[in-house]
Design an enzyme around this catalytic site. Structure first.
Site, PDB file in Angstrom:
ATOM      1  N   ARG A 234       0.865  -1.184   0.000  1.00 54.70           N
ATOM      2  CA  ARG A 234       0.000   0.000   0.000  1.00 54.70           C
ATOM      3  C   ARG A 234       0.901   1.233   0.000  1.00 54.70           C
ATOM      4  O   ARG A 234       1.948   1.249   0.655  1.00 54.70           O
ATOM      5  CB  ARG A 234      -0.916   0.036   1.227  1.00 54.70           C
ATOM      6  CG  ARG A 234      -2.101  -0.919   1.175  1.00 54.70           C
ATOM      7  CD  ARG A 234      -3.156  -0.532   0.130  1.00 54.70           C
ATOM      8  NE  ARG A 234      -4.287  -1.450   0.111  1.00 54.70           N
ATOM      9  CZ  ARG A 234      -4.405  -2.503  -0.704  1.00 54.70           C
ATOM     10  NH1 ARG A 234      -3.462  -2.789  -1.574  1.00 54.70           N
ATOM     11  NH2 ARG A 234      -5.490  -3.261  -0.664  1.00 54.70           N
ATOM     12  N   ASP A 258       3.452  -0.420  -7.251  1.00 52.58           N
ATOM     13  CA  ASP A 258       2.153  -0.649  -7.898  1.00 52.58           C
ATOM     14  C   ASP A 258       1.073   0.147  -7.178  1.00 52.58           C
ATOM     15  O   ASP A 258      -0.099   0.062  -7.532  1.00 52.58           O
ATOM     16  CB  ASP A 258       1.822  -2.150  -7.832  1.00 52.58           C
ATOM     17  CG  ASP A 258       0.555  -2.518  -8.580  1.00 52.58           C
ATOM     18  OD1 ASP A 258       0.411  -2.088  -9.742  1.00 52.58           O
ATOM     19  OD2 ASP A 258      -0.307  -3.217  -8.010  1.00 52.58           O
ATOM     20  N   GLU A 263      -3.623   7.307  -4.223  1.00 50.56           N
ATOM     21  CA  GLU A 263      -4.156   6.713  -5.473  1.00 50.56           C
ATOM     22  C   GLU A 263      -5.679   6.794  -5.579  1.00 50.56           C
ATOM     23  O   GLU A 263      -6.218   6.800  -6.683  1.00 50.56           O
ATOM     24  CB  GLU A 263      -3.686   5.259  -5.630  1.00 50.56           C
ATOM     25  CG  GLU A 263      -4.256   4.299  -4.600  1.00 50.56           C
ATOM     26  CD  GLU A 263      -3.760   2.868  -4.807  1.00 50.56           C
ATOM     27  OE1 GLU A 263      -2.537   2.636  -4.727  1.00 50.56           O
ATOM     28  OE2 GLU A 263      -4.603   1.986  -5.050  1.00 50.56           O
ATOM     29  N   HIS A 295      -1.782  -0.054  -9.619  1.00 49.80           N
ATOM     30  CA  HIS A 295      -2.489  -1.071  -8.831  1.00 49.80           C
ATOM     31  C   HIS A 295      -3.015  -2.192  -9.729  1.00 49.80           C
ATOM     32  O   HIS A 295      -4.199  -2.525  -9.696  1.00 49.80           O
ATOM     33  CB  HIS A 295      -3.630  -0.430  -8.031  1.00 49.80           C
ATOM     34  CG  HIS A 295      -3.930  -1.159  -6.761  1.00 49.80           C
ATOM     35  ND1 HIS A 295      -4.150  -0.512  -5.575  1.00 49.80           N
ATOM     36  CD2 HIS A 295      -4.024  -2.488  -6.476  1.00 49.80           C
ATOM     37  CE1 HIS A 295      -4.382  -1.407  -4.623  1.00 49.80           C
ATOM     38  NE2 HIS A 295      -4.302  -2.601  -5.148  1.00 49.80           N
TER      39      HIS A 295
END
Ligand code: NAI
Length: 329
Positions: A234, A258, A263, A295
């Protein structure tokens, strides 16, 4: 059950429909859950959400008022849900504890290999028929020390893959996994030692109050100046401001991720014609030694199948009046 699926992407709808097999009445919306969109759930028994959805106290209170009794997450992480509020409001929450740790670990290794061997830059040159090799030197991973922060399901697969590369493995976790020690010679150590000794650091802890900004200025200062950090966990496990400073001052080698601290509201949509007003994201994107994906580590056929099947199983258990085995409240 009447179920509203928030943040439904076109690619996942067929998986959910197939797993459901017309059992529950599923309705799909592209909108993400927030206190503003919660009213769409009026008349539904359950909702299904993903990491871009926010089930904060206010949203949960509204959902309760609208009669929603169950929320099933299509994700492992549940940092976007206020569990205490859900318990108080007697809304049952379930996640998917594991749908494919391989999908995430393999993506983390792809990011590492891409950065280390400069695959994206090499391909950019190749497409322009520029076959020069200057600036493309990487490092063998064989014999390198890799630090794995969080040796749970995903961290364990990461350990197995990197052991296969011939790496020396260090681990940091609040719980030791003896199988990793015995099978892959992983050595547990303190977080400080892991940061000081590792040539690559891969992050696989959940986001919670203990791991929020776990990687901060102090730890970044302890790392080797050519360390490669991979974050598929995260965004907020890493302090983005501190990371940007370390990148600017060339105190770390490279960063690949990622996930991103801010986000929510940015990822999962095409903003190419409307670049987000997010200075930190723009800064990160500008570094040649930063490689980010939006993500998508979970995006494999196997993971999507497992997510859909586990989502329907969670709903079935509730519909049958059973205790859902994936309940986290
Ligand atoms: P897991 O629960 O199997 O493993 C997490 C590990 O972290 C456990 O061994 C736990 O003991 C350890 N841990 C928890 N708090 C800690 C702390 N304060 N300090 C040190 N260790 C701590 O979870 P799994 O399946 O490996 O997933 C890890 C995380 O990866 C998820 O929580 C999620 O946030 C993220 N994830 C990201 C995805 C993506 O698409 N990028 C997809 C799936 C998961």
């Amino acid at each position: 059950m009447k179920v509203l699926i928030f943040s439904a992407r076109d690619f996942e709808i067929p998986y959910l429909k197939k797993a459901n097999n017309k059992h529950h009445k599923l309705t799909f919306t592209k909108e993400s859950l927030s206190s503003k969109t919660a009213m769409q759930a009026i008349g539904y028994d359950a909702i299904c959400i993903f990491s871009a959805d926010e089930a904060c106290f206010l949203t949960l209170e509204k959902l309760k008022e609208f009669g929603v009794k169950h929320i099933t997450l299509r994700s492992v992480g549940y940092d976007n849900v206020n569990l205490r509020a859900a318990e108080r409001l007697q809304i049952k929450i379930a996640n998917i504890p594991a749908y494919s740790p391989h999908a995430i670990a393999e993506h983390a290794v792809s990011l590492l290999m891409n950065l280390n061997r400069k695959i994206s830059e090499s391909n950019r040159r190749f497409k322009r028929f520029n076959f020069k090799l200057e600036g493309l030197i990487g490092r063998d991973l064989n014999q390198k020390t890799i630090g794995i922060i969080g040796t749970g399901r995903i961290g364990s697969v990461m350990a197995k893959i990197l052991y296969g590369f011939g790496c020396k493995l260090l681990g940091y976790d609040i719980k030791k996994n003896e199988t990793l020690e015995n099978s892959y010679n992983l050595e547990y150590c303190s977080l400080d030692q892991l940061c000081e000794q590792s040539e690559v650091i891969s992050i696989h802890v959940p986001l919670n109050e203990d791991t929020h900004y776990l990687i901060d200025e102090e730890l970044l200062h302890k790392m080797k100046d050519d360390v490669i950090i991979i974050n598929t966990a995260r965004g907020a496990v890493v302090n983005t401001d501190h990371l940007i400073e370390a990148l600017k001052e060339k105190r770390i080698g490279a960063y690949s991720s990622d996930v991103y601290e801010n986000e929510r509201g940015i990822f999962f949509q095409d903003l190419s014609q409307n670049i987000p007003d997010d200075t930190r994201l723009i800064q990160l994107n500008a570094f040649p030694n930063v490689l980010m994906t939006g993500h998508h580590a979970y995006l494999t056929d196997e993971a999507l199948t497992n997510i859909a099947e586990a989502t329907i199983t969670n709903l079935n258990e509730w519909a049958n009046g059973q205790k859902c085995k994936n309940e986290i409240t």
